[in-house]
Design an enzyme around this catalytic site. Structure first.
Site, mmCIF file in Angstrom:
data_model
loop_
_atom_site.group_PDB
_atom_site.id
_atom_site.type_symbol
_atom_site.label_atom_id
_atom_site.label_comp_id
_atom_site.label_asym_id
_atom_site.label_seq_id
_atom_site.Cartn_x
_atom_site.Cartn_y
_atom_site.Cartn_z
ATOM 1 C CG HIS A 186 -0.505 0.351 2.480
ATOM 2 N ND1 HIS A 186 0.163 -0.539 3.275
ATOM 3 C CD2 HIS A 186 -0.540 1.509 3.175
ATOM 4 C CE1 HIS A 186 0.513 0.067 4.398
ATOM 5 N NE2 HIS A 186 0.096 1.304 4.375
ATOM 6 C CE LYS B 19 1.551 4.997 3.263
ATOM 7 N NZ LYS B 19 0.600 5.430 4.261
ATOM 8 C CD GLU C 45 3.758 1.758 12.113
ATOM 9 O OE1 GLU C 45 2.553 1.858 11.887
ATOM 10 O OE2 GLU C 45 4.363 0.679 12.122
ATOM 11 C CG HIS D 249 5.454 -0.832 3.883
ATOM 12 N ND1 HIS D 249 4.670 -1.319 2.862
ATOM 13 C CD2 HIS D 249 4.777 -1.092 5.027
ATOM 14 C CE1 HIS D 249 3.568 -1.838 3.382
ATOM 15 N NE2 HIS D 249 3.606 -1.730 4.686
ATOM 16 C CE LYS E 212 3.981 -2.122 14.171
ATOM 17 N NZ LYS E 212 2.978 -1.561 13.255
HETATM 18 C C1 BG6 Z 1 1.297 -2.302 7.452
HETATM 19 C C2 BG6 Z 1 1.905 -3.009 8.621
HETATM 20 O O1 BG6 Z 1 1.692 -2.901 6.241
HETATM 21 O O2 BG6 Z 1 1.717 -0.951 7.452
HETATM 22 C C3 BG6 Z 1 1.554 -2.328 9.924
HETATM 23 O O3 BG6 Z 1 1.449 -4.356 8.656
HETATM 24 C C4 BG6 Z 1 1.889 -0.849 9.857
HETATM 25 O O4 BG6 Z 1 2.216 -2.940 11.017
HETATM 26 C C5 BG6 Z 1 1.324 -0.226 8.597
HETATM 27 O O5 BG6 Z 1 1.348 -0.223 11.008
HETATM 28 C C6 BG6 Z 1 1.808 1.207 8.426
HETATM 29 O O6 BG6 Z 1 1.121 1.794 7.366
HETATM 30 P P1 BG6 Z 1 0.877 3.362 7.306
HETATM 31 O O7 BG6 Z 1 0.138 3.568 6.021
HETATM 32 O O8 BG6 Z 1 0.076 3.721 8.528
HETATM 33 O O9 BG6 Z 1 2.224 3.980 7.327
#
Ligand code: BG6
Length: 514
Positions: free
Chosen positions: A203, A207, A241, A265, A365
């Site tokens: 995902h 963005k 995060e 990512h 995290k």
């Molecule tokens: C997900 C992870 O792919 O991405 C999560 O499994 C993480 O652990 C998340 O919190 C973060 O995505 P974003 O879009 O909030 O940066």
């Protein structure tokens, strides 16, 4: 304000003007799970609200629970009301959208369930004009993927039955647990689908700010000439995060940050920032260049992992003003868990552009803030005219901020007004919110629409996934075979373990405070 323009965003205009797909059906496997409610349905609802998908578009939720179509629609409405970026739901939009939502109850290993699915899809084709165009979305735990793919194939659903039809499959992360399992999953999928039918989703690529890395680099003439080892001292990629497990500790215990964030990512961000200009903005050219970057990263053998990679797990601490428990005390976590909630690493890309330029990556995290950014740290000016006035002057840094406060900023030196030469660092800022308006589509909106349109540029190709695993698997092996880590080794609310600071400081550099 730097690069201030009030022109309408070309990406959004493009979405609006040219990109309406033909009606199709999306079958979501694992439709009663969190992803469907939190991400997929809100994204589809917003595409429908913005009239980016046609009225005949239909969703079939496929899962085991006996909730029926009415129960499924109610649960989806609830999810959209909670998680959609536009709320509350507009009744007229919902009514039209909900007419195209069905529920299909079946076990994933039941051939009869897939034959009934086929009959349902044929009925939908007749009634809603979907013409044999199908997307299968794997939103189940990964252990169910091989069986579902096999059943789709056995029911004859992987190839279109109509002349205008097509079949595509979207595969959610994590794609495998290591190189061997990713290779095996690619093989199992390839028995049923051709590579051009397969959409591996990450995902981050949906963005807006991540896509803008390419636009920024390749639509401007001024950056590319200095985007290399001659001018860049090093690159830092941070995806931090502040949240903890949010009820996902069971999943996370099996996964850890390397698999959950770095393999996908962070590797994507790294390849976009380091790749060569592609010859065209299409799926083959862009992904071809990205995979070259991944293949050029210097492998780290298991015996060297400790020199280049740091892992951590948070203990109790406080984030913001809130006291929070350590990872091992999170509901559902194993009290002796070895899962890493933090990773930092130093990588080198062995090619002409980047030879000897370190790329420092970190993610975790329960760090102090939620920030995703890429910082390109430039070398110092070759000759400092103003030596005395500029003793502590920081070199130029270009920061691509993915989230929050999406934007781009450049740190430069400027003279402080006054009769003497005094120099300070200043920042020139471009903010998305100010230039383009606040509302940005969610990553899933863009990606689902692209899949409907048959554009896989922003999805991961099999060789990319494999190249990322090839790099990371020795790290996992070294950790598995080595002695137990000294977890927890950072307090919640701090920037990770001491060793992560040492990793960069022993090179005479330091992590940015984002
Ligand atoms: C997900 C992870 O792919 O991405 C999560 O499994 C993480 O652990 C998340 O919190 C973060 O995505 P974003 O879009 O909030 O940066």
């Amino acid at each position: 304000m730097w690069i201030e323009t009030l022109e309408p965003s070309p990406l959004r205009e493009g979405l609006r003007l040219e990109r309406t797909p033909e009606p199709c059906v999306m079958v979501i496997f694992g439709a009663s799970g969190d992803l469907t409610r939190r991400k997929l349905m809100p994204a589809l609802y917003n595409l429908s609200r913005e009239r980016l998908i046609p009225a005949g578009f239909t969703v079939v939720g496929f899962a085991r629970r006996p909730i029926g179509t009415d129960g499924f629609r109610a649960a989806m409405l609830d999810g959209i009301n909670q998680f959609s970026r536009s709320r509350p739901v507009q009744p007229a939009v919902w009514e039209t959208f909900a007419r195209g939502i069905h529920y299909h109850q079946s076990d994933f290993s039941d051939p009869d369930g897939f034959h009934r699915l086929r009959t349902l899809l044929e009925t939908i084709d007749r009634e809603r004009g979907t013409g044999g165009r199908r997307i299968f979305y794997l939103a189940t735990p990964p252990s169910a993927y091989p069986e579902i793919v096999r059943q789709i194939g056995a029911a004859g659903l992987a190839q279109p039955s109509e002349p205008e039809g097509w079949a595509r499959i979207i595969v959610e992360k994590p794609f495998g647990r290591d190189l061997a399992t990713a290779l095996e999953l690619n093989r199992q999928i390839a028995e049923v689908f051709r590579e051009d039918q397969v959409y591996r989703i990450d995902h981050y690529l949906g963005k807006e700010t991540v896509q803008n890395i390419l636009v920024f680099r390749f639509a401007n003439g001024i950056f590319e000439p200095i985007w290399d080892r001659r001018y860049v001292d090093h690159v830092q990629i941070t995806v931090s995060e502040s949240i903890g497990m949010e009820g996902r500790a069971r999943y996370y215990d099996e996964t850890g940050a390397l698999r959950d964030m770095v393999q996908n990512h962070l590797m994507q961000l790294l390849s976009l920032v380091a790749m060569e200009p592609p010859v065209a903005f299409d799926a083959d050219a862009v992904r071809g260049e990205k995979v070259k970057v991944l293949r050029a990263i210097r492998p780290i053998p298991p015996s060297e992992v400790d020199r280049y990679v740091v892992r951590g797990q948070y203990g109790p601490g406080s984030v913001g003003a809130e006291d929070v428990p350590g990872y091992r005390e999170e509901p559902g976590a194993n009290p002796e868990s070895r899962a890493e909630t933090f990773v930092a690493m130093k990588l080198f890309i062995d090619n002409w552009r980047w030879a000897d330029t370190p790329f420092y990556l970190r993610t975790g995290k329960r760090l102090p803030r939620r920030v995703s950014e890429i910082a390109i740290q430039f070398k110092r000016a070759p000759h400092l005219l103003f030596r005395r006035a500029a003793e502590d002057l920081e070199p130029n840094v270009l920061v691509l901020r993915i989230q929050p406060n999406e934007g781009i900023s450049l740190r430069a030196a400027a003279k402080v007004p006054g009769p003497t030469i005094q120099i300070r660092s200043i920042t020139m800022d471009f903010l998305y919110g100010l230039s383009f308006g606040e509302e940005q589509p969610e990553a899933y909106e863009r990606l689902l629409l692209d899949c409907m349109l048959g554009d896989s540029t922003l999805f991961t190709r099999s060789d990319e996934v494999e190249a990322a695993w090839r790099l990371l698997t020795p790290m996992l092996e070294a950790w598995e075979d080595g002695p137990p880590p000294d977890f927890p080794n950072y307090a919640a609310g701090t920037w990770g373990p001491e060793a992560a600071h040492a990793l960069i400081e022993e090179d005479g550099r330091r992590w940015r405070r984002p």
